[in-house]
Design a protein around this motif. Structure first.
Motif, PDB file in Angstrom:
ATOM      1  N   GLU A  29      47.334  25.782 -42.881  1.00  0.00           N
ATOM      2  CA  GLU A  29      47.544  23.919 -42.911  1.00  0.00           C
ATOM      3  C   GLU A  29      47.163  23.653 -41.813  1.00  0.00           C
ATOM      4  N   ARG A  30      47.714  23.868 -40.774  1.00  0.00           N
ATOM      5  CA  ARG A  30      47.311  22.798 -39.623  1.00  0.00           C
ATOM      6  C   ARG A  30      45.966  22.708 -39.163  1.00  0.00           C
ATOM      7  N   ALA A  31      45.534  24.057 -38.623  1.00  0.00           N
ATOM      8  CA  ALA A  31      43.861  24.559 -38.619  1.00  0.00           C
ATOM      9  C   ALA A  31      42.818  23.862 -39.895  1.00  0.00           C
ATOM     10  N   GLU A  32      43.225  24.012 -41.039  1.00  0.00           N
ATOM     11  CA  GLU A  32      42.681  23.338 -42.018  1.00  0.00           C
ATOM     12  C   GLU A  32      43.225  21.723 -42.294  1.00  0.00           C
ATOM     13  N   ALA A  58      38.480  33.714 -40.374  1.00  0.00           N
ATOM     14  CA  ALA A  58      39.032  32.170 -40.626  1.00  0.00           C
ATOM     15  C   ALA A  58      40.381  32.214 -41.000  1.00  0.00           C
ATOM     16  N   LEU A  59      40.830  32.404 -42.023  1.00  0.00           N
ATOM     17  CA  LEU A  59      42.099  31.902 -42.044  1.00  0.00           C
ATOM     18  C   LEU A  59      43.117  33.208 -41.567  1.00  0.00           C
ATOM     19  N   LEU A  60      43.066  34.466 -41.174  1.00  0.00           N
ATOM     20  CA  LEU A  60      43.545  35.488 -40.855  1.00  0.00           C
ATOM     21  C   LEU A  60      43.670  34.898 -38.793  1.00  0.00           C
ATOM     22  N   THR A  61      42.444  34.925 -38.601  1.00  0.00           N
ATOM     23  CA  THR A  61      42.370  34.375 -36.897  1.00  0.00           C
ATOM     24  C   THR A  61      43.226  32.899 -37.061  1.00  0.00           C
ATOM     25  N   ALA A  62      43.649  31.994 -37.729  1.00  0.00           N
ATOM     26  CA  ALA A  62      44.619  30.932 -37.864  1.00  0.00           C
ATOM     27  C   ALA A  62      45.903  31.430 -38.056  1.00  0.00           C
ATOM     28  N   ALA A  63      46.371  32.131 -39.239  1.00  0.00           N
ATOM     29  CA  ALA A  63      47.654  32.518 -39.268  1.00  0.00           C
ATOM     30  C   ALA A  63      48.201  33.689 -38.366  1.00  0.00           C
ATOM     31  N   ARG A  64      47.534  34.217 -37.545  1.00  0.00           N
ATOM     32  CA  ARG A  64      48.157  35.062 -35.918  1.00  0.00           C
ATOM     33  C   ARG A  64      47.956  33.636 -34.723  1.00  0.00           C
ATOM     34  N   SER A  65      47.692  33.182 -35.329  1.00  0.00           N
ATOM     35  CA  SER A  65      47.537  32.051 -34.329  1.00  0.00           C
ATOM     36  C   SER A  65      49.171  31.147 -34.144  1.00  0.00           C
ATOM     37  N   ALA A  66      49.409  31.237 -35.139  1.00  0.00           N
ATOM     38  CA  ALA A  66      51.258  30.724 -34.890  1.00  0.00           C
ATOM     39  C   ALA A  66      52.462  31.763 -34.327  1.00  0.00           C
ATOM     40  N   TRP A 113      55.610  33.165 -43.569  1.00  0.00           N
ATOM     41  CA  TRP A 113      55.441  31.691 -43.955  1.00  0.00           C
ATOM     42  C   TRP A 113      54.736  30.864 -42.339  1.00  0.00           C
ATOM     43  N   SER A 114      55.410  31.244 -41.347  1.00  0.00           N
ATOM     44  CA  SER A 114      54.571  30.745 -39.913  1.00  0.00           C
ATOM     45  C   SER A 114      53.068  30.329 -40.159  1.00  0.00           C
ATOM     46  N   GLY A 115      52.340  32.134 -40.346  1.00  0.00           N
ATOM     47  CA  GLY A 115      51.422  32.236 -40.711  1.00  0.00           C
ATOM     48  C   GLY A 115      50.347  31.074 -41.312  1.00  0.00           C
ATOM     49  N   TRP A 116      51.370  30.476 -42.812  1.00  0.00           N
ATOM     50  CA  TRP A 116      50.669  29.594 -43.426  1.00  0.00           C
ATOM     51  C   TRP A 116      50.965  28.230 -43.778  1.00  0.00           C
ATOM     52  N   LEU A 117      52.271  27.679 -42.112  1.00  0.00           N
ATOM     53  CA  LEU A 117      51.855  26.843 -41.611  1.00  0.00           C
ATOM     54  C   LEU A 117      50.669  26.650 -40.482  1.00  0.00           C
ATOM     55  N   SER A 155      40.079  14.390 -44.795  1.00  0.00           N
ATOM     56  CA  SER A 155      41.595  14.905 -44.648  1.00  0.00           C
ATOM     57  C   SER A 155      40.675  16.305 -44.986  1.00  0.00           C
ATOM     58  N   VAL A 156      41.812  16.792 -45.373  1.00  0.00           N
ATOM     59  CA  VAL A 156      42.166  18.669 -45.263  1.00  0.00           C
ATOM     60  C   VAL A 156      40.589  19.340 -45.635  1.00  0.00           C
TER      61      VAL A 156
END
Length: 71
Positions: free
Chosen positions: A41-44, A63-71, A34-38, A54-55
């Protein structure tokens, strides 16, 4: 819809794992928590803000996995 209905009889008899997370991990797939999904959303939202919009959805898996792993 027609394709889903055509597949329905086979899907009804298919074995479904009791714990899908265990099955995914056994297949070498690590689900995004869940923290990765959040974080996605923040990266978008940040990408959209940089572009004056907006988003803006992240368009590729990297890009999705990089953002998710930044959580």
């Amino acid at each position: 819809m027609a394709s889903l209905l055509a597949d329905a009889p086979a899907l009804l008899t298919r074995q479904v794992p009791e714990d899908p997370l265990t099955a995914l991990r056994a297949a070498g797939i690590e689900p995004v928590p869940w923290s990765g999904w959040l974080a996605i959303e923040r990266a978008e939202a940040a990408l959209g803000a940089r572009l004056g919009r907006s988003v803006v959805k992240l368009a590729d898996w990297d890009a999705l996995l990089t953002a998710a792993r930044s959580a």
